[in-house]
Design an enzyme around this catalytic site. Structure first.
Site, PDB file in Angstrom:
ATOM      1  N   LYS A  85      98.316  21.393  49.588  1.00  0.00           N
ATOM      2  CA  LYS A  85      98.942  20.162  49.093  1.00  0.00           C
ATOM      3  C   LYS A  85      98.619  20.061  47.606  1.00  0.00           C
ATOM      4  O   LYS A  85      97.468  20.101  47.204  1.00  0.00           O
ATOM      5  CB  LYS A  85      98.384  18.960  49.859  1.00  0.00           C
ATOM      6  CG  LYS A  85      99.164  17.667  49.658  1.00  0.00           C
ATOM      7  CD  LYS A  85     100.474  17.683  50.430  1.00  0.00           C
ATOM      8  CE  LYS A  85     101.121  16.304  50.457  1.00  0.00           C
ATOM      9  NZ  LYS A  85     100.372  15.360  51.326  1.00  0.00           N
ATOM     10  N   HIS A  86      99.657  19.947  46.788  1.00  0.00           N
ATOM     11  CA  HIS A  86      99.484  19.850  45.344  1.00  0.00           C
ATOM     12  C   HIS A  86      98.629  20.996  44.797  1.00  0.00           C
ATOM     13  O   HIS A  86      97.714  20.797  43.999  1.00  0.00           O
ATOM     14  CB  HIS A  86      98.894  18.504  44.950  1.00  0.00           C
ATOM     15  CG  HIS A  86      99.752  17.336  45.339  1.00  0.00           C
ATOM     16  ND1 HIS A  86     101.054  17.206  44.902  1.00  0.00           N
ATOM     17  CD2 HIS A  86      99.518  16.271  46.147  1.00  0.00           C
ATOM     18  CE1 HIS A  86     101.579  16.104  45.414  1.00  0.00           C
ATOM     19  NE2 HIS A  86     100.667  15.519  46.175  1.00  0.00           N
ATOM     20  N   ASN A  89      86.471  21.697  39.217  1.00  0.00           N
ATOM     21  CA  ASN A  89      85.295  22.277  39.858  1.00  0.00           C
ATOM     22  C   ASN A  89      85.508  22.313  41.377  1.00  0.00           C
ATOM     23  O   ASN A  89      85.939  21.316  41.948  1.00  0.00           O
ATOM     24  CB  ASN A  89      84.048  21.448  39.538  1.00  0.00           C
ATOM     25  CG  ASN A  89      83.601  21.602  38.118  1.00  0.00           C
ATOM     26  OD1 ASN A  89      83.464  22.708  37.634  1.00  0.00           O
ATOM     27  ND2 ASN A  89      83.350  20.475  37.438  1.00  0.00           N
ATOM     28  N   HIS A  94      92.262  26.753  36.846  1.00  0.00           N
ATOM     29  CA  HIS A  94      92.703  25.524  36.188  1.00  0.00           C
ATOM     30  C   HIS A  94      94.189  25.298  36.366  1.00  0.00           C
ATOM     31  O   HIS A  94      94.905  26.168  36.817  1.00  0.00           O
ATOM     32  CB  HIS A  94      92.354  25.587  34.697  1.00  0.00           C
ATOM     33  CG  HIS A  94      90.869  25.531  34.441  1.00  0.00           C
ATOM     34  ND1 HIS A  94      90.146  26.652  34.101  1.00  0.00           N
ATOM     35  CD2 HIS A  94      89.995  24.502  34.509  1.00  0.00           C
ATOM     36  CE1 HIS A  94      88.868  26.301  33.942  1.00  0.00           C
ATOM     37  NE2 HIS A  94      88.749  25.004  34.186  1.00  0.00           N
TER      38      HIS A  94
END
Length: 536
Positions: free
Chosen positions: A288-289, A431, A536
């Protein structure tokens, strides 16, 4: 010295009298050429293209008759001649150009039909350097650039998909119009730019240049998308030349058009699940996302899916499900019980396809295989005014030299869970903290500014899932993975508080000794990987 500007206005509509056809990809060639011939267009051609047209019974004139010079050097030299390039570059409205063409017997070429030697396909096939070099097209790009530059008078067809539009324009309008020629020119220069970029990248790789002074990154339009991440953003999807099983190569069996976010999330899901060897285990990842909300191994896909879903059933709603094996009916029946956006798998049984078909908006993608998690490739990200380029994170837990740094070593069960958790953490936004138990995630903390917050969020999600299921949080007795080192002991202590008994992390902090000492004080086993997995 500067060249004089072309001050002659481009005509809107031009009759089509003469066409030069020289293609490697002969898809639709004969039909297109026949249509041109029926409209009274003279056909010029070269080599294999001329043979194909002649064999189809079409009248075709060989370019060597036009140039008065035979093809030489195994066809390397055939169209590089003033009789060809003058016919492509001559400005018909310029008296000086017209006089030069008449003086030298150069006839204008109104349509150029060219596509190029399959350089990228040859590279992808693993061919040796001599074969690759022979598939660097020279005459084709030269003609394409010449014709596209002079699009005021020349239409350039580099894609069989455009043949129909050209025939229609000639039939209905007695010639090509300027807007069509401009569109074809834009596509032509896009092709040559992409082609030269691929050639340049191959030479740079052969020369060992990881970061060449100039680099090109290109793709072929797979389709425009309804919008980007948000409705006010435009978006499109391009395929690159990389041969890698995934969303870009998948066959969509059913469902709505994929959105920008669907494509991004599906790619993340399939790259994650490919970390698990299908010969060893069944594995499922729910995304999800772009972050996993549940990942698990199992004896079957259905079992793995159930265990992955249990990690965070709330977030899984409307998610992406990726499988590392053939989708079967049992797993399909479980997946369709809740709203799911996309299922992606290497293959699917017919019964499974039928079950998914009952959810008409659910997209089902079949890739034919899994991407190799160890294979390097190039990742590109745009920033303002530039591009960040890096190799794919091909680090794999099974290839690392793991180091136990605490007094207590992990048990065999803990070690299996540690490796599992670290595989998943590689695909969680930094993180990243991942709790795992019995080869299933039980808590995931992603994308936080501090590692201790990720540890706490993961533990809270585990508590929420336990409350919904009426049991104790599965973080108790779990193994925990961190994608990067613990800068302080507080992140580790949060994991201890959640009930973790073993931890895996890269190490490398100035305070490693402090973190290791804290682990020993709490009887925690700690393993260092020496490899970080920031995402990232």
């Amino acid at each position: 010295m500067a060249l004089a500007a072309n001050t002659f206005p481009a005509p809107d509509r031009l009759p089509l009298r003469r066409a030069l056809l020289s293609v490697f990809d002969k898809s639709g060639l004969v039909e297109f050429a026949r249509g041109l011939s029926e409209l009274g267009v003279e056909l010029l051609s070269t080599g294999g293209t001329a043979k194909a047209l002649s064999a189809a019974g079409l009248a075709v004139r060989d370019v060597s008759d036009v140039t008065g010079f035979p093809e030489i050097m195994d066809g390397r030299v055939k169209t590089l001649h003033p009789a060809v390039h003058g016919g492509l570059l001559g400005i018909r409205a310029d008296p000086a150009h017209a006089a030069a063409m008449e003086a030298h017997g150069i006839q204008g070429i109104d349509l150029l039909v060219v596509n190029l030697y399959p350089f990228e396909e040859t590279v992808a096939s693993g061919a040796e350097a001599p074969a690759v070099i022979e598939n660097i097209d020279i005459g084709g790009p030269a003609m394409i650039r010449a014709g596209a530059k002079n699009h005021a008078y020349v239409a350039v067809a580099t894609d069989p998909a455009d043949y129909g539009a050209i025939l229609e324009a000639v039939r209905e309008g007695q010639g090509t119009d300027l807007s069509l020629r401009r569109r074809l020119a834009a596509k032509a220069f896009g092709l040559t730019a992409s082609y030269d970029g691929a050639v340049s990248a191959w030479f740079a790789a052969k020369a060992g240049e990881g970061a060449p002074a100039r680099a090109s990154f290109s793709g072929t339009l797979a389709g425009t998308l309804r919008y980007g991440e948000n409705p006010h953003q435009s978006a499109a999807f391009y395929r690159t030349g990389e041969v890698r099983a995934g969303v870009s190569t998948a066959r969509q069996v059913q469902g709505k058009e994929l959105s920008y976010n669907n494509i991004n999330d599906t790619d993340a899901a399939f790259e994650l699940v490919a970390e698990f060897d299908p010969q060893r285990t069944a594995a499922v990842a729910i995304i999800k996302h772009a972050n996993p909300c549940g990942v698990a191994e199992g004896e079957s896909l259905a079992q793995a899916y159930g265990r992955a879903l249990a990690c965070d059933p709330v977030s899984a709603f409307g998610g992406i499900v990726a499988l590392n094996r053939r989708l079967d009916a049992a797993s399909a029946a479980e997946i369709v019980k809740i709203f799911t956006e996309v299922i992606i798998a290497p293959e699917a049984d017919e019964e499974a396809i039928a079950l998914v078909a009952a959810r008409k908006n659910l997209r089902l993608l079949l890739t034919g295989g899994l991407p190799d998690p160890r294979a390097r490739g190039t990742l590109v990200k745009s920033v303002a005014g530039g591009l960040l380029v890096q190799s794919r994170d091909a680090g794999h837990i099974d290839d690392l030299d793991l180091k136990v740094v605490t007094r207590r070593a992990p048990t065999a069960t803990e070690m299996a869970d540690l490796k599992f958790a670290f595989r998943v953490a590689k695909h969680v936004k930094s993180n990243a903290i991942v709790y795992a138990r019995d080869l299933a995630t039980v808590g995931i903390g992603a994308g936080q500014m501090s590692r201790v917050d990720s540890a706490r969020i993961a533990a809270r999600k585990a508590q929420d899932a336990a409350s919904a299921a009426g049991g104790e949080p599965l973080t108790r007795g779990s193994a925990v993975a961190s994608d990067a080192f613990f800068p302080f002991a507080d992140g580790l202590l949060s994991a201890v508080e959640a009930g973790a008994t073993a931890v895996i992390q890269p190490g490398g902090s100035m305070r490693d000794e402090e973190v290791i000492r804290a682990a020993d004080e709490h009887g925690i086993a700690m393993v260092l990987t020496g490899m970080r997995h920031f995402r990232h």
